[in-house]
Motif scaffolding. Structure first.
Motif, PDB file in Angstrom:
ATOM      1  N   ARG A 271       2.254  50.532  32.071  1.00  0.00           N
ATOM      2  CA  ARG A 271       1.247  49.473  32.171  1.00  0.00           C
ATOM      3  C   ARG A 271       0.255  49.589  31.018  1.00  0.00           C
ATOM      4  NH1 ARG A 271      -3.133  48.713  37.006  1.00  0.00           N
ATOM      5  NH2 ARG A 271      -4.147  50.360  35.820  1.00  0.00           N
ATOM      6  N   TRP A 281       3.287  44.966  31.281  1.00  0.00           N
ATOM      7  CA  TRP A 281       4.208  46.086  31.480  1.00  0.00           C
ATOM      8  C   TRP A 281       5.221  46.087  30.351  1.00  0.00           C
ATOM      9  CZ3 TRP A 281       3.671  49.585  35.521  1.00  0.00           C
ATOM     10  CH2 TRP A 281       2.735  49.243  36.492  1.00  0.00           C
ATOM     11  N   CYS A 319      -0.103  49.917  42.611  1.00  0.00           N
ATOM     12  CA  CYS A 319      -0.394  49.172  41.395  1.00  0.00           C
ATOM     13  C   CYS A 319       0.109  47.742  41.546  1.00  0.00           C
ATOM     14  CB  CYS A 319       0.260  49.844  40.199  1.00  0.00           C
ATOM     15  SG  CYS A 319      -0.384  49.283  38.642  1.00  0.00           S
ATOM     16  N   ARG A 322       3.870  46.081  42.407  1.00  0.00           N
ATOM     17  CA  ARG A 322       5.033  46.838  41.947  1.00  0.00           C
ATOM     18  C   ARG A 322       5.231  48.094  42.785  1.00  0.00           C
ATOM     19  NH1 ARG A 322       7.024  45.911  36.352  1.00  0.00           N
ATOM     20  NH2 ARG A 322       6.117  43.944  35.654  1.00  0.00           N
ATOM     21  N   CYS A 325       5.264  53.357  41.608  1.00  0.00           N
ATOM     22  CA  CYS A 325       4.325  53.608  40.516  1.00  0.00           C
ATOM     23  C   CYS A 325       3.661  54.967  40.719  1.00  0.00           C
ATOM     24  CB  CYS A 325       3.257  52.513  40.427  1.00  0.00           C
ATOM     25  SG  CYS A 325       3.916  50.886  40.010  1.00  0.00           S
ATOM     26  N   GLN A 340       6.040  53.143  36.070  1.00  0.00           N
ATOM     27  CA  GLN A 340       6.831  52.650  37.197  1.00  0.00           C
ATOM     28  C   GLN A 340       8.280  53.065  37.007  1.00  0.00           C
ATOM     29  OE1 GLN A 340       7.618  48.499  37.324  1.00  0.00           O
ATOM     30  NE2 GLN A 340       8.087  48.439  39.493  1.00  0.00           N
TER      31      GLN A 340
END
Length: 691
Positions: A271, A281, A319, A322, A325, A340
């Motif tokens: 990120r 990302w 996060c 998502r 992570c 991730q």
């Protein structure tokens, strides 16, 4: 009749011009193609000669291939390229020149004569028109002569132009045949000459060379087919064996998580912040190299350093929307990265690998065996140890000394605490079946009745720097505001709050339970230390998650080896059993600021203690001032009463003297002021009697 016949000839000339233009374009394409073929043949020969200068990464020094290509280059250059060059020259001279001459000279001449004839015809028509308009009544010899001369000149010019034009149209029929046959004859002769030169250059030696090369090509083709069959079989075997791996999130029961790794590589999404609240990302290849985390973008020759992961901290984070992570924070806390993983298996393996590397296990001879023993020790850590002193002899943290006034609810010096602890068993500190809370799932008001609810701050947005906003915060007047980034590890109820070893044992049990149950997620918050309380604030929304009144914090300590770990014990009223006090130990991880946080808490308690003393002294002083003020008011009131009595006595005495001096039958007229004084004297007398 002449003009009708002329129209037929002109139509025929236009058709010839159109057809010749198309034929010219076709022949010009043949000429251009031949020139291109000649140039391409020459370039091919040149590139074949430069093959030996090339450096192919996978190609060795193949002398046979080099010599073969050199021979081909020689044949192409001498036998083929030269023939194509001669053919190009012959096509230009014998094919393109005749048709170009007919197109540019003869056809353009017809067009020019046509335009001149049209102009002469128009001029003649105009002259005849002017001549026809001559008046028969007023004849002007001069004008008549001019008009007659104009008609003569225009008619002569038209006749001469017409004769030349008709002659050119008649000649065009013969030139058309020549223009069609001569380029074709030149083209065929050039091709025949080209074929003759090719037949002369094709020798028996060249035929033998080509036959050998064809046999070699067939052998290479058979080898390629055999190798292709072998590769196809290998591909089929790999497809069958790798079918479960195509799933992005494989089942961890079939593919177990390897927790003893000290090296790992794979694709992760990183990120990157693009604004205050926006982020993007980016998918990159990450790998560990010793104690460093490296990344390599697609197309890069080598990887670059992301961060040093020796003594770092890693935790699972929520996060956005998502999954899988986790966040890596460097040793000094100045750098962090949110990544991730693709699957749950990769997610857990990355966290375990970075944890193992942060402990510098990779520096040993057998890192995987040591990592396995460390993980096994973590599994056994939940079993109560026989001797608490032996377990913590090598990892006893340093206790932060608390202010003297704040020790009323705690214990004495560190030496007396350690001496008292030696006689305690493990069960006297923490109950074996005590549940552990790993996340902040409810406000403090659920566990601390009458504290958080009465403060009304459980869901209120708080400014961590104490700046006044639209309304005053409860810590606005506090002289201490210190903010730390912490991650909540867990909390559990403890039996005793008299010794810092309670904090150590709580740390051990919470960390061991996290390792056993694979709990990597930690909630990050901002810890605000003030003179009134400790607050856990959500870093995104600035909403207070938990509030701990400072007087209830009776014990706090940090770990001696791992400076990031610290904890404190909160004494509350009520718990599992009503009408008794309970103690809850909270454990946190910071960015290597455990000692600073404990120092800050100690300073806050000192400031709060002195503030309480100042408050009591101020209240006592205010009480004394209120008593003095009351006495002064009573004294002033008494003086006022005495003054009023004296004034009344004076008025009464003055009134009696006036009555005695007036006599019988005489009247004394009193002024309005004296009457008022007399009335006031009577009233004062009555007031005095009533008092």
């Amino acid at each position: 009749q002449t003009r009708s016949l002329l129209g037929v000839f002109e139509e025929d000339a236009a058709a010839i011009s159109n057809y010749i233009n198309q034929l010219f374009q076709a022949m010009h394409r043949i000429y251009d193609a031949q020139n291109e073929l000649s140039a391409a043949t020459h370039l091919t020969s040149k590139l074949l000669k430069e093959y030996e200068k090339q450096r192919f990464p996978l190609g060795g020094d193949d002398e046979v291939m080099t010599s073969t290509l050199q021979q081909f280059a020689k044949v192409i250059d001498e036998a083929i390229s030269s023939c194509h060059a001669v053919l190009s020259t012959q096509l230009a001279d014998a094919m393109m020149f005749p048709i170009t001459q007919f197109k540019e000279r003869d056809l353009k001449e017809i067009l020019t004569l046509k335009e001149v004839f049209q102009i002469a015809s128009n001029d003649h028509d105009a002259a005849i028109t002017r001549y026809s308009r001559l008046s028969k009544r007023r004849e002007n010899e001069k004008i008549k002569a001019e008009v007659t001369e104009d008609v003569y000149t225009s008619r002569k010019k038209q006749h001469q132009t017409m004769m030349h034009y008709f002659c050119a149209l008649n000649t065009l029929q013969y030139k058309k045949k020549i223009a069609l046959l001569e380029p074709l004859l030149g083209y065929m002769q050039a091709q025949i000459s080209f074929f003759k030169m090719g037949s002369e250059n094709l020798t028996e030696q060249l035929e033998e060379f080509l036959t050998n090369i064809g046999t070699s090509v067939q052998n290479v083709r058979r080898e390629m087919e055999c190798e292709g069959e072998n590769m196809q079989q290998t591909i089929e075997d790999l497809e069958v064996a790798s079918d479960p791996l195509y799933l992005p999130d494989p089942d961890t029961t079939k593919f177990p998580v390897h927790r003893n790794l000290t090296r790992k590589a794979g694709y992760l999404n990183a990120r990157n912040k693009t604004g205050l609240v926006s982020s993007s990302w980016e998918r990159q290849f990450y790998f560990t190299q010793g104690g460093n985390l490296m990344s390599q973008a697609r197309g890069d020759v080598a990887g670059g350093l992301v961060m040093d992961i020796d003594n770092c901290s890693v935790m699972a984070v929520d996060c956005e929307d998502r999954r899988y992570c986790f966040q890596i924070t460097s040793f000094d806390g100045k750098k962090s990265s949110i990544l991730q993983a693709e699957s749950k298996k990769d997610y857990e393996e990355w966290i375990c690998t970075i944890n193992n590397i942060s402990k510098q296990i990779y520096l040993s001879e057998n890192p995987e065996e040591i990592a396995a023993r460390v993980n096994q020790s973590a599994l056994e850590a939940v079993t109560p140890s026989p001797s608490f002193q032996q377990r913590h002899e090598s990892m006893r943290p340093a206790v932060q000394s608390r202010p003297p006034a704040a020790r009323t609810s705690s214990t004495g010096s560190l030496g007396s605490e350690s001496a008292a602890l030696s006689a305690l068993s493990l069960d006297s500190l923490v109950a074996p079946d005590t549940p552990i809370q790993f996340d902040i799932i409810s406000p403090v008001s659920e566990d601390l009745p009458g504290q958080a609810k009465s403060s009304g701050q459980s869901g209120r947005r708080t400014n961590p720097f104490g700046e006044s906003g639209g309304s005053k915060s409860e810590t606005e007047d506090s002289i201490l505001h210190q903010l730390f980034i912490v991650r909540f590890l867990g909390s559990m109820e403890v039996k005793s709050d008299e010794s810092p070893d309670v904090v150590y044992e709580t740390m051990r049990q919470i960390l061991a339970a996290r390792a056993i149950h694979n709990i990597f997620r930690m909630t990050e918050s901002h810890l605000l230390v003030t003179c009134d309380c400790l607050k856990l604030i959500d870093p995104q929304t600035q909403v207070t998650r938990l509030r701990f009144p400072l007087p209830n914090v009776v014990l706090y300590a940090t770990h001696q080896e791992n400076k990031r770990l610290f904890g404190f014990v909160l004494r509350t009223s009520g718990g599992r059993v009503e009408s008794r006090q309970t103690s809850i130990c909270y454990i946190f991880e910071s960015n290597n600021e455990g000692e600073k946080i404990c120092d800050s808490v100690g300073l806050a308690k000192q400031i709060a203690f002195h503030a309480e003393l100042d408050r009591k002294a101020s209240e006592k002083q205010k009480e004394i001032e209120r008593v003095k003020e009351k006495q002064q008011k009573e004294l002033n009131k008494q003086k006022q009463i005495e003054k009023d009595l004296e004034e009344q006595s004076r008025l009464i005495a003055a009134s009696s003297r006036s009555n005695q001096s007036s006599g019988e039958g005489q009247f004394v007229v009193l002024s309005s002021s004296q009457s008022e004084d007399s009335d006031l004297g009577e009233d004062g007398k009555k007031k005095r009697e009533s008092e």
